[in-house]
Each structure stands twice: as structure tokens, then as C-alpha cells.
Design a protein around this motif. Structure first.
Motif, PDB file in Angstrom:
ATOM      1  N   GLU A   1     -13.441 -10.933   3.004  1.00 22.79           N
ATOM      2  CA  GLU A   1     -13.388 -12.039   2.046  1.00 22.79           C
ATOM      3  C   GLU A   1     -14.077 -11.701   0.726  1.00 22.79           C
ATOM      4  O   GLU A   1     -14.066 -12.510  -0.205  1.00 22.79           O
ATOM      5  CB  GLU A   1     -14.063 -13.287   2.646  1.00 22.79           C
ATOM      6  N   VAL A   2     -14.679 -10.516   0.641  1.00 15.78           N
ATOM      7  CA  VAL A   2     -15.511 -10.138  -0.510  1.00 15.78           C
ATOM      8  C   VAL A   2     -14.798  -9.085  -1.343  1.00 15.78           C
ATOM      9  O   VAL A   2     -14.211  -8.134  -0.808  1.00 15.78           O
ATOM     10  CB  VAL A   2     -16.879  -9.601  -0.041  1.00 15.78           C
ATOM     11  N   SER A   3     -14.874  -9.226  -2.681  1.00 15.17           N
ATOM     12  CA  SER A   3     -14.354  -8.202  -3.590  1.00 15.17           C
ATOM     13  C   SER A   3     -15.412  -7.123  -3.752  1.00 15.17           C
ATOM     14  O   SER A   3     -16.428  -7.327  -4.406  1.00 15.17           O
ATOM     15  CB  SER A   3     -14.006  -8.823  -4.945  1.00 15.17           C
ATOM     16  N   VAL A   4     -15.185  -5.984  -3.143  1.00 15.83           N
ATOM     17  CA  VAL A   4     -16.119  -4.864  -3.204  1.00 15.83           C
ATOM     18  C   VAL A   4     -15.877  -4.091  -4.500  1.00 15.83           C
ATOM     19  O   VAL A   4     -14.780  -3.564  -4.720  1.00 15.83           O
ATOM     20  CB  VAL A   4     -15.956  -3.942  -1.983  1.00 15.83           C
ATOM     21  N   ARG A   5     -16.867  -4.087  -5.372  1.00 12.47           N
ATOM     22  CA  ARG A   5     -16.792  -3.389  -6.668  1.00 12.47           C
ATOM     23  C   ARG A   5     -15.596  -3.842  -7.510  1.00 12.47           C
ATOM     24  O   ARG A   5     -15.022  -3.060  -8.274  1.00 12.47           O
ATOM     25  CB  ARG A   5     -16.754  -1.877  -6.472  1.00 12.47           C
ATOM     26  N   GLY A   6     -15.176  -5.052  -7.348  1.00 15.52           N
ATOM     27  CA  GLY A   6     -14.055  -5.581  -8.125  1.00 15.52           C
ATOM     28  C   GLY A   6     -12.689  -5.312  -7.523  1.00 15.52           C
ATOM     29  O   GLY A   6     -11.662  -5.717  -8.089  1.00 15.52           O
ATOM     30  N   TRP A   7     -12.636  -4.642  -6.362  1.00 17.05           N
ATOM     31  CA  TRP A   7     -11.359  -4.413  -5.688  1.00 17.05           C
ATOM     32  C   TRP A   7     -10.760  -5.735  -5.209  1.00 17.05           C
ATOM     33  O   TRP A   7     -11.475  -6.708  -4.955  1.00 17.05           O
ATOM     34  CB  TRP A   7     -11.556  -3.521  -4.465  1.00 17.05           C
ATOM     35  N   GLU A   8      -9.447  -5.748  -5.055  1.00 27.66           N
ATOM     36  CA  GLU A   8      -8.768  -6.840  -4.356  1.00 27.66           C
ATOM     37  C   GLU A   8      -9.388  -6.981  -2.972  1.00 27.66           C
ATOM     38  O   GLU A   8      -9.701  -5.986  -2.319  1.00 27.66           O
ATOM     39  CB  GLU A   8      -7.278  -6.506  -4.229  1.00 27.66           C
ATOM     40  N   THR A   9      -9.600  -8.205  -2.516  1.00 23.38           N
ATOM     41  CA  THR A   9     -10.192  -8.375  -1.193  1.00 23.38           C
ATOM     42  C   THR A   9      -9.197  -7.982  -0.106  1.00 23.38           C
ATOM     43  O   THR A   9      -7.976  -8.048  -0.295  1.00 23.38           O
ATOM     44  CB  THR A   9     -10.641  -9.823  -0.954  1.00 23.38           C
ATOM     45  N   ALA A  10      -9.727  -7.605   1.039  1.00 20.19           N
ATOM     46  CA  ALA A  10      -8.870  -7.251   2.170  1.00 20.19           C
ATOM     47  C   ALA A  10      -8.031  -8.446   2.607  1.00 20.19           C
ATOM     48  O   ALA A  10      -6.858  -8.294   2.964  1.00 20.19           O
ATOM     49  CB  ALA A  10      -9.712  -6.740   3.326  1.00 20.19           C
ATOM     50  N   ARG A  11      -8.600  -9.634   2.575  1.00 21.69           N
ATOM     51  CA  ARG A  11      -7.853 -10.828   2.999  1.00 21.69           C
ATOM     52  C   ARG A  11      -6.685 -11.096   2.059  1.00 21.69           C
ATOM     53  O   ARG A  11      -5.566 -11.368   2.508  1.00 21.69           O
ATOM     54  CB  ARG A  11      -8.775 -12.051   3.023  1.00 21.69           C
ATOM     55  N   HIS A  12      -6.936 -11.009   0.747  1.00 20.92           N
ATOM     56  CA  HIS A  12      -5.853 -11.240  -0.214  1.00 20.92           C
ATOM     57  C   HIS A  12      -4.777 -10.178  -0.063  1.00 20.92           C
ATOM     58  O   HIS A  12      -3.570 -10.476  -0.085  1.00 20.92           O
ATOM     59  CB  HIS A  12      -6.404 -11.247  -1.639  1.00 20.92           C
ATOM     60  N   ALA A  13      -5.203  -8.928   0.075  1.00 22.48           N
ATOM     61  CA  ALA A  13      -4.237  -7.846   0.246  1.00 22.48           C
ATOM     62  C   ALA A  13      -3.415  -8.051   1.513  1.00 22.48           C
ATOM     63  O   ALA A  13      -2.190  -7.845   1.518  1.00 22.48           O
ATOM     64  CB  ALA A  13      -4.955  -6.501   0.287  1.00 22.48           C
ATOM     65  N   GLN A  14      -4.058  -8.454   2.596  1.00 23.95           N
ATOM     66  CA  GLN A  14      -3.332  -8.680   3.850  1.00 23.95           C
ATOM     67  C   GLN A  14      -2.286  -9.780   3.682  1.00 23.95           C
ATOM     68  O   GLN A  14      -1.137  -9.635   4.134  1.00 23.95           O
ATOM     69  CB  GLN A  14      -4.299  -9.047   4.975  1.00 23.95           C
ATOM     70  N   ASP A  15      -2.655 -10.885   3.048  1.00 23.17           N
ATOM     71  CA  ASP A  15      -1.696 -11.975   2.838  1.00 23.17           C
ATOM     72  C   ASP A  15      -0.500 -11.495   2.016  1.00 23.17           C
ATOM     73  O   ASP A  15       0.652 -11.827   2.321  1.00 23.17           O
ATOM     74  CB  ASP A  15      -2.375 -13.147   2.130  1.00 23.17           C
ATOM     75  N   ARG A  16      -0.778 -10.734   0.975  1.00 20.97           N
ATOM     76  CA  ARG A  16       0.294 -10.193   0.136  1.00 20.97           C
ATOM     77  C   ARG A  16       1.217  -9.277   0.928  1.00 20.97           C
ATOM     78  O   ARG A  16       2.452  -9.350   0.815  1.00 20.97           O
ATOM     79  CB  ARG A  16      -0.337  -9.426  -1.036  1.00 20.97           C
TER      80      ARG A  16
END
Length: 200
Positions: free
Chosen positions: A105-120
Motif C-alpha cells: 500500500e506504500v509508494s516506495v521512493r515514489g514508485w507506483e504501489t504494488a496494490r495499484h500496479a496489481q489492480d491495473r
């Protein structure tokens, strides 16, 4: 004979001076993809899909050309957005990747979050399934995409899913279509039997 074979691109040319999404397949990566395409030769493929990143485009073009299938591009199949940092050299890169999966759920160093990427990714794969003719469909994408897709299909916490076993990428899943479900977990391209079984 209704399946999706989801393939992670194999080895690439790593060039810190070039944006990561524009890295092409290396000679080794191209050779591995050619060998995999040869193993599938003679099978009817409904469509080939890929992300818009160069390494995936390269791999999909090899498959589409060899198997005589149309090649479609969906940017939703791209790797998680890491443009905030650009290239990070190993081993630091792998430390950041670990943080990405451990904190979905966290943006690591400004990366897209894993949750957002998974939904996409799940949405994009649903579109591939719905937008392709009946038959076997090939999708060329990325290792992180495959991990997040696998977590969804296995209904497990992100970071605890099955992972590809080949350090250079070039692995695949076999999925049921409509609705998507995991039929065969990760195999390397050098083990095409599970992929060939998709046509049986």
C-alpha cells in the motif's frame, strides 16, 4: 483449447543511460525467446499481447512473427512505474524491490504501489481475455507483473505468491480463460511441456 500463456521477458541489455522501459532484449534473451517460439511452432495462436516496453515488444514480435499471430499492445501490462528513481543498480535495486512487495500500500521512493500496479494488471489481463478470440493467447510482460498477477490468482498476500525460478526471466504461467484462473504455475522457457499442453 482455451488458455493464456503469460510469459516474462528474458534477459535484456542493461544500459543506465537509457530509460528502463526502452531496454531491448539482449542476444541471450532473443535466443531464448526464439527457442521458445520454435517449441510452439505449428500451434494455432489466437493473439499475442505485450506491454509497450521495448523488451516485451521484442519478445512478442518474435512470437507473433514465428507463429503468424496478430500482436496487440496494452500499456496496462507494463512493469510497476519506477520513473521516480530511474535506474537503480543492484544490489540496492533488489532491496527496493523487496520493500515494494513487503509494503503493497506504500509508494516506495515514489514508485507506483504494488496494490495499484496489481489492480491495473488484473484489469489489463481481463481485457486481454475478453478482447481476444477463443483459443490460446500469448502475453509477454514482466517479472513483477507476473508476481502481482500470481498473488491475485492464488488469492494470497502480495509478496507470498509463487515466483519464477530463472534468474534471467523468461518464465511462463498457463491460465484458464473466462474467468482467469491459474492452470500451471511457473516454468522456464526451456521447459515448454506445460505450454504445449495448453493446446490439448
Amino acid at each position: 483449447m482455451n488458455a493464456i500463456i503469460f510469459i516474462t521477458h528474458p534477459e535484456v541489455v542493461i544500459d543506465p543511460a537509457v530509460p528502463v522501459p526502452r531496454w531491448p532484449l539482449s542476444a541471450v534473451g532473443r535466443a531464448r525467446m526464439e527457442t521458445f517460439a520454435h517449441a510452439l511452432a505449428g500451434r494455432s495462436v489466437a493473439a499475442v499481447w505485450s506491454s509497450d516496453e521495448q523488451k516485451a515488444l521484442d519478445g512478442a514480435a518474435i512470437l507473433a512473427d514465428r507463429l503468424g499471430a496478430p500482436h496487440h499492445v496494452d500499456e496496462g501490462l507494463a512493469e510497476n512505474d519506477r520513473s521516480a528513481t530511474g535506474y537503480i543498480a543492484p544490489p540496492e535495486f533488489w532491496e527496493v524491490v523487496d520493500q515494494f512487495f513487503e509494503n503493497p500500500e506504500v509508494s516506495v521512493r515514489g514508485w507506483e504501489t504494488a496494490r495499484h500496479a496489481q489492480d491495473r494488471i488484473v484489469s489489463a489481463m481481463g481485457g486481454v481475455d475478453a478482447g481476444s478470440p477463443d483459443g490460446v493467447v500469448l502475453v509477454v510482460s514482466h517479472g513483477g507483473v507476473g508476481a502481482l498477477l500470481t498473488a491475485h490468482l492464488q488469492d494470497v498476500t502480495i509478496g507470498t505468491e509463487d515466483r519464477p525460478g530463472h534468474a534471467g526471466g523468461g518464465c511462463y504461467l498457463v491460465l484458464e480463460r473466462g474467468p482467469l484462473a491459474l492452470r500451471r504455475s511457473w516454468r522456464a522457457m526451456e521447459e515448454p511441456a506445460a505450454a504445449l499442453a495448453a493446446w490439448r
